[in-house]
Write a protein that holds these residues in place. Structure first.
Motif, PDB file in Angstrom:
ATOM      1  N   ALA A   1       0.832  -1.203   0.000  1.00 28.68           N
ATOM      2  CA  ALA A   1       0.000   0.000   0.000  1.00 28.68           C
ATOM      3  C   ALA A   1       0.864   1.248   0.000  1.00 28.68           C
ATOM      4  CB  ALA A   1      -0.928   0.004   1.209  1.00 28.68           C
ATOM      5  N   LYS A   2       0.400   2.296  -0.699  1.00 21.88           N
ATOM      6  CA  LYS A   2       1.085   3.582  -0.671  1.00 21.88           C
ATOM      7  C   LYS A   2       0.806   4.260   0.657  1.00 21.88           C
ATOM      8  CE  LYS A   2      -0.651   7.170  -2.715  1.00 21.88           C
ATOM      9  NZ  LYS A   2      -1.159   8.159  -3.714  1.00 21.88           N
TER      10      LYS A   2
ATOM     11  N   GLY B   1       4.069   2.486   5.753  1.00 23.48           N
ATOM     12  CA  GLY B   1       3.646   1.156   5.347  1.00 23.48           C
ATOM     13  C   GLY B   1       4.605   0.073   5.804  1.00 23.48           C
ATOM     14  N   GLU B   2       4.203  -1.158   5.571  1.00 24.41           N
ATOM     15  CA  GLU B   2       5.028  -2.309   5.937  1.00 24.41           C
ATOM     16  C   GLU B   2       4.945  -3.354   4.823  1.00 24.41           C
ATOM     17  OE1 GLU B   2       4.468  -5.509   9.306  1.00 24.41           O
ATOM     18  OE2 GLU B   2       5.400  -3.706  10.161  1.00 24.41           O
ATOM     19  N   MET B   3       6.075  -3.921   4.511  1.00 21.85           N
ATOM     20  CA  MET B   3       6.177  -4.926   3.464  1.00 21.85           C
ATOM     21  C   MET B   3       6.803  -6.179   4.048  1.00 21.85           C
ATOM     22  SD  MET B   3       8.208  -4.511  -0.157  1.00 21.85           S
ATOM     23  CE  MET B   3       9.880  -4.807   0.441  1.00 21.85           C
ATOM     24  N   ALA B   4       6.182  -7.331   3.812  1.00 21.49           N
ATOM     25  CA  ALA B   4       6.716  -8.591   4.316  1.00 21.49           C
ATOM     26  C   ALA B   4       7.119  -9.466   3.136  1.00 21.49           C
ATOM     27  CB  ALA B   4       5.688  -9.300   5.180  1.00 21.49           C
TER      28      ALA B   4
ATOM     29  N   THR C   1       7.973   0.908   4.531  1.00 20.93           N
ATOM     30  CA  THR C   1       7.839   1.508   3.208  1.00 20.93           C
ATOM     31  C   THR C   1       7.193   2.886   3.296  1.00 20.93           C
ATOM     32  OG1 THR C   1       5.670   0.514   2.791  1.00 20.93           O
ATOM     33  CG2 THR C   1       7.609  -0.758   2.138  1.00 20.93           C
ATOM     34  N   GLN C   2       7.509   3.702   2.300  1.00 18.26           N
ATOM     35  CA  GLN C   2       6.891   5.020   2.143  1.00 18.26           C
ATOM     36  C   GLN C   2       6.604   5.242   0.663  1.00 18.26           C
ATOM     37  OE1 GLN C   2       9.574   7.804   4.029  1.00 18.26           O
ATOM     38  NE2 GLN C   2       8.601   7.550   6.013  1.00 18.26           N
ATOM     39  N   PHE C   3       5.828   4.375   0.068  1.00 18.25           N
ATOM     40  CA  PHE C   3       5.507   4.509  -1.348  1.00 18.25           C
ATOM     41  C   PHE C   3       4.599   5.725  -1.543  1.00 18.25           C
ATOM     42  CE2 PHE C   3       6.129  -0.178  -0.991  1.00 18.25           C
ATOM     43  CZ  PHE C   3       7.202  -0.292  -1.858  1.00 18.25           C
TER      44      PHE C   3
END
Length: 282
Positions: free
Chosen positions: A189-190, A194-197, A252-254
């Motif tokens: 998600a933007k 955020g968090e990415m696994a 994340t910081q999309f």
């Protein structure tokens, strides 16, 4: 002495932190409000730039050169020049290196992550063989020393064309044959927090023992396919081995939604893998 660093940064161009940036023109803006420590103890600014422009934060990539012919060994070279007209020769180590270089074909099908050496005249260079002809972007991520205790963190890019025919020779290692795969276990998600696994699996879908590469358990370089803008990510913490694989979590910081191609670099059993994975940021 340059003074665009933490203490007196007054010229900052549109910036991105650990995510994919906007395509706004590079006009001066207010300085970032916060900074962080480098591994050398210096204070450095947030990352400025998303790898789509030649000039960021007063730093310009120039004299970009790539091997002339695909499949033939050659060199990549370039210089970084500051807005005062001087070629930059003083850099601060970040992620164990003074500069990280990404060479990527325009269609994102070829990717190389290099660590060139710096000559006395300010020219960076490294040996390189590119398997496919075409237009390439050369992206430099670095921290230039601004004063005795701080540095400017920037990402700039140039372009060059490689001629010739596609090389029939494959890359040095066929990662798919090694049985190591990577996948995201949740939607991306933007947004600013955020968090990415990422799940890494070995043969039979089993967890793997990850080693470190450049001081981290993984380096992830993502490209938004519509614009080519860059997101460079590192894990928040160490890997977690679970029944269905080894998990790594990233902050994340999309700033933009869209389709991305991520190149995941990690070390398993002493071997460095560079694995592509596609995902959509919503």
């Amino acid at each position: 002495m340059r003074k665009l660093g933490v203490a007196a940064a007054t010229l900052v161009l549109a910036f991105v932190v650990s995510g994919c940036g906007s395509t706004a023109p590079t006009t001066p803006a207010a300085a970032p409000a916060h900074s962080h420590d480098s591994e050398t103890g210096d204070r450095i600014t947030p990352l400025v730039g998303d790898g789509t422009r030649a000039t960021e934060f007063g730093y310009t990539m120039e004299a970009v050169s790539l091997p002339r012919t695909a499949g033939v060994p050659g060199r990549v070279s370039f210089r970084i020049r500051f807005l005062d007209g001087n070629v930059v020769t003083d850099f601060i180590d970040h992620q164990t290196k003074p500069l990280h270089l990404y060479v990527v074909r325009k269609d994102l099908t070829v990717f190389r992550h290099l660590h060139p050496t710096l000559d006395k005249d300010g020219t960076w260079s490294a040996r390189l063989t590119l398997p496919e002809p075409g237009s390439y972007r050369v992206i430099a991520e670095f921290v230039a020393r601004a004063d005795a205790a701080s540095g400017d963190y920037a990402m700039v890019a140039g372009t060059a064309t490689v001629g010739g025919k596609a090389s029939p020779a494959p890359d040095a290692a066929d990662e798919a044959d090694q049985g190591v795969t990577v996948a995201f276990d949740r939607p991306l998600a933007k947004g600013p927090d955020g968090e990415m696994a990422l799940v890494v699996r070995g043969p039979g879908g089993k967890p793997v023992d990850l080693g470190t590469y450049l001081g981290a358990y993984a380096h992830v370089t993502g490209f938004r396919t519509a614009t080519g803008s860059v997101a460079h990510l590192h894990p928040l913490e160490g890997p977690r081995q679970e029944a269905d694989g080894t998990r790594l979590t990233f902050h994340t910081q999309f700033s933009d939604a869209g389709d991305y191609l991520f190149y995941v670099q990690l070390r398993v059993a002493g071997f460095l893998y560079t694995l592509p994975v596609r995902a959509r940021v919503s």
